[in-house]
Design an enzyme around this catalytic site. Sequence first.
Site, PDB file in Angstrom:
ATOM      1  N   MET A  25      20.744  24.279  11.194  1.00  0.00           N
ATOM      2  CA  MET A  25      21.998  24.405  11.907  1.00  0.00           C
ATOM      3  C   MET A  25      23.010  25.062  10.988  1.00  0.00           C
ATOM      4  SD  MET A  25      22.775  20.364  11.920  1.00  0.00           S
ATOM      5  CE  MET A  25      21.169  20.183  12.675  1.00  0.00           C
ATOM      6  N   LEU A  48      21.595  28.808  17.033  1.00  0.00           N
ATOM      7  CA  LEU A  48      20.913  27.602  16.573  1.00  0.00           C
ATOM      8  C   LEU A  48      21.241  26.460  17.535  1.00  0.00           C
ATOM      9  CD1 LEU A  48      21.823  27.998  12.805  1.00  0.00           C
ATOM     10  CD2 LEU A  48      19.575  28.388  13.828  1.00  0.00           C
ATOM     11  N   SER A  49      20.517  25.350  17.409  1.00  0.00           N
ATOM     12  CA  SER A  49      20.776  24.228  18.313  1.00  0.00           C
ATOM     13  C   SER A  49      22.247  23.840  18.284  1.00  0.00           C
ATOM     14  CB  SER A  49      19.905  23.028  17.935  1.00  0.00           C
ATOM     15  OG  SER A  49      18.546  23.300  18.179  1.00  0.00           O
ATOM     16  N   GLU A  50      22.820  23.758  17.085  1.00  0.00           N
ATOM     17  CA  GLU A  50      24.241  23.446  16.950  1.00  0.00           C
ATOM     18  C   GLU A  50      24.866  24.243  15.812  1.00  0.00           C
ATOM     19  OE1 GLU A  50      22.072  20.754  17.132  1.00  0.00           O
ATOM     20  OE2 GLU A  50      22.537  20.195  19.206  1.00  0.00           O
ATOM     21  N   THR A  51      26.097  24.657  16.018  1.00  0.00           N
ATOM     22  CA  THR A  51      26.941  25.210  14.962  1.00  0.00           C
ATOM     23  C   THR A  51      28.155  24.296  14.854  1.00  0.00           C
ATOM     24  OG1 THR A  51      26.242  27.494  15.355  1.00  0.00           O
ATOM     25  CG2 THR A  51      28.348  27.179  14.241  1.00  0.00           C
TER      26      THR A  51
END
Length: 292
Positions: A25, A48-51
């Site tokens: 991430m 990405l899944s999380e930023t």
Amino acid sequence: MGVGPRQCCFKISPSDLSMQSRWRMAEILLRQKLDEDMHQKIAREMNLSETAFIRKLHPTDNFTQSSCFGLRWFTPASEVPLCGHATLASAAVLFHKMKNVNSTITFVTLSGELKARRAEDGIVLDLPLYPAHPQDFLEVEDLIKTAIGDTLVQDIRYSPDTRKLLVRLSDTYNRSFLESLKVNTQNLPQVENTGKVKGLILTLKGEHGGQTQEFDFYSRYFAPWVGVAEDPVTGSAHTVLSSYWSQQLGKKDMHAFQCSHRGGELKISLRPDGRVDIEGGAALVLEGTLTA
């Protein structure tokens, strides 16, 4: 990309004995205010899944001395109210890269204040614990059938606080079955479009005995409603899973495994104050600077 001068970007891979995994991430330290729409644009570009975006709360704050920061999380599609692993990675950037001097860091988030503290083998997150209530099967039958077909279901719970649907598979299945299960996520946002559900948790009771490492429960997590087909390891899902399995197993300390392609272990400890501790660590894999 008009992001302003010298916004520091780190790509993080959290992993240690308590939360072993191989997902990544992005963590972005905001040295000055960012235009509101740029958060989502950057997250979409990172893909990405999380930023996560870490910001100072006051003009006199700095990333080395201050103990309280603002924190927001974005998937490629939208902002989300909680991401445990991106919180852990944010703390790791502050503790290890910015050399923050405090033993505990507080993050002000959409889920309230979250604390991350130094531990001997990593970082401990203090996260909220969310109950999940019994859910009538007929109300979510189309969603479940679309996702997993005729797979046997043992229990269904719903967490209104997180808008996550927890589906416990039959105890007749094992970890191998959950890992290999083909889950159809593509059509879920069309099948469930009321806004009630934003994440689907599939979970299974752990196996004991034999030659494999013992886990109390297994899970996988899917959130196509926010642009994440399957999340490798999900701290926010375990704020619901921890509550459910603690009741089912009569345990406060548990060892869990999320069965995504990358996979990850989680060490979980329910606290007397109704919250949950999850311990983990992180490794910095890439560092850069975003400029206008």
